[in-house]
Design an enzyme around this catalytic site. Structure first.
Site: not given
Ligand code: IMP
Ligand code: MG
Length: 332
Positions: A13, A42
Site C-alpha cells: 500500500d 493496486h
C-alpha cells in the site's frame, strides 16, 4: 529504462499502482508483468474512475501495453475474468501456463486457521495456495479451460522482448517488510516480496534489470498484525490525515511516521537504484497537486533531501495527489 522492477518498501500500500499507472502513461512501456496474487490490490485512478486491481497489471492504462501474469503468480480465475472485463484488456493480456491457481478451498483454509487469522491474513487463501504448489498438487493455469485463450510463456515473451529492445515493467506486489524471507516473520505473507523474487516470478534474470524503483509512502501503513515502529493511535492518525482503510479488504490500516532505518535497509537489500515517494501531500498539505519541485514548501523539500541523503538514491517521482498524473517527475 528497458527493464524496471517496481518494489514496495514497507508493508504494501505504498502506492505502487499509482506509480505504475503514471509510468505507463508517460513512458508507454511495451510490457508489464504482474507478480504475486489476489491478496494485493493496486489502486489506479484514471479520469476520475477508481480501479482496485487484484490481477490485471496496473499499466493497463496505456492501451498498447502487453499485460502479463508471471509463472510465479497465483491466479484467482473469477477475479481475473471479472477484471479483464472491467478494464477491457481481453486482447492484450496473457497468463503464464505454469502460474498456479488459487481456489475457494484455500480461502476457507486461511479463514479457519487460527494461527493465520492471528497474523491477520487477507483471507484470500494465498498462503494455503502456495503450500499446495510446494506439495506439487496445485492446479496450474494450463489446467483451466476458461484460461486457454490467455495462456503463454511469459518468461520467453519478456526475454525476447528485451532482446528486441522493448521496455518492460516488472510489477511487484505487497511490500518488502512482508517478505517471507526478509520481513517481520511470522507476520509476513507467503512469499518473498523482494526485487529479486519479483524477477524470479516473472522469469527474468538479474543481469537483465536496468532499474529497481522502490516505492516509499511519506508515512507508513500496515494492515494485519505484527510490529510497526512508531505506530500511532487511530485518533492521532485521523488527526494527521494519515488514516486509511485497505483497498482490498476494507480493514483499517495502522499508521506510523516514515522510518529511515527501514527505508535504508529496504534500499540496500532490494538493490534499489531510484525511489518514488507517494502521498507527500498527506504529510505536507501545501504540496497538494504540485507538478514542479520548485512549488513544494521548504519542509517538504527538506524531507525529500533527508531521505535521499540517508538512503543514497534519488527520489525521482513524487506523488502529490490521487490521479495518475499528480506527480512531480524529476527524471532527466
Ligand atoms: P496473506 O498474504 O493474505 O496471508 O496476509 C499476510 C499478512 O500480509 C497480513 O498481515 C496481511 O494484512 C498482509 N498483506 C498481504 N497482502 C497485502 C497487501 O497487498 N497489502 C497490505 N498488506 C498485505
Ligand atoms: Mg494495496
Amino acid at each position: 529504462m528497458p527493464c524496471t522492477v517496481i518494489v514496495g518498501a514497507f508493508w504494501g500500500d505504498e502506492g505502487k499502482g499509482k506509480i505504475i499507472s503514471y509510468l505507463a502513461l508517460k513512458d508507454e512501456p511495451d510490457f508489464c508483468v504482474r507478480t504475486g496474487s489476489v491478496n494485493a490490490a493496486h489502486t489506479v485512478w484514471l479520469e476520475g474512475k477508481r480501479y482496485a486491481l487484484h490481477m490485471v497489471p496496473a499499466a493497463f492504462v496505456y492501451d498498447k501495453c502487453r499485460l502479463l501474469i508471471g509463472a510465479g503468480a497465483n491466479v484467482h480465475v473469477a477475479k481475473f475474468l471479472e477484471e479483464v472485463e472491467a478494464t477491457n484488456v481481453k486482447n492484450r493480456i496473457g497468463i503464464d501456463q505454469q502460474a498456479s491457481i488459487i481456489e475457494e478451498k484455500h480461502s476457507i483454509q486461511d479463514k479457519s486457521n487460527a494461527h493465520l487469522k492471528g497474523i491477520g491474513t487477507t483471507g484470500w487463501g494465498v498462503g494455503p495456495a502456495i503450500e499446495e504448489r510446494v506439495r506439487r498438487t496445485a492446479k496450474l493455469a494450463r489446467d483451466i479451460p476458461e484460461l486457454k485463450p490467455y495462456l503463454t510463456d511469459v518468461a520467453l515473451e519478456v526475454n525476447d522482448a528485451l532482446d528486441n529492445g522493448k521496455s518492460v515493467i516488472l510489477e511487484g506486489t505487497q511490500g518488502f517488510m512482508l517478505s517471507l524471507f526478509h520481513g517481520t516473520y511470522p507476520y509476513v505473507t507467503g512469499r518473498d516480496t523482494s526485487a529479486s523474487a519479483i524477477c524470479s516470478e516473472a522469469g527474468v534474470g538479474p543481469t537483465r534489470v536496468d532499474e529497481v524503483l522502490i516505492v516509499f509512502k511519506s508515512f507508513m501503513t500496515r494492515v494485519g498484525a505484527g510490529p510497526m515502529p512508531g505506530e500511532l493511535t487511530k485518533e492521532e492518525a485521523i488527526k494527521r490525515g494519515w488514516f486509511e482503510t485497505a483497498a482490498g479488504t476494507g480493514r483499517d490500516r495502522r499508521s506510523a511516521p516514515f522510518n529511515f532505518e527501514i527505508a535504508k535497509r529496504a534500499v540496500k537489500i532490494n538493490g534499489a537504484t531510484q525511489a518514488a515517494l507517494t502521498k507527500l501531500d498527506s504529510v505536507f498539505p501545501q504540496s497538494r497537486g504540485a507538478r514542479n519541485y520548485e512549488e513544494l514548501p521548504s519542509e517538504a523539500k527538506q524531507f525529500i533531501t533527508e531521505i535521499e541523503k540517508q538512503t543514497g538514491i534519488p527520489i525521482v517521482l513524487i506523488g502529490t495527489g490521487p490521479e495518475a498524473l499528480d506527480i512531480i517527475d524529476r527524471r532527466k
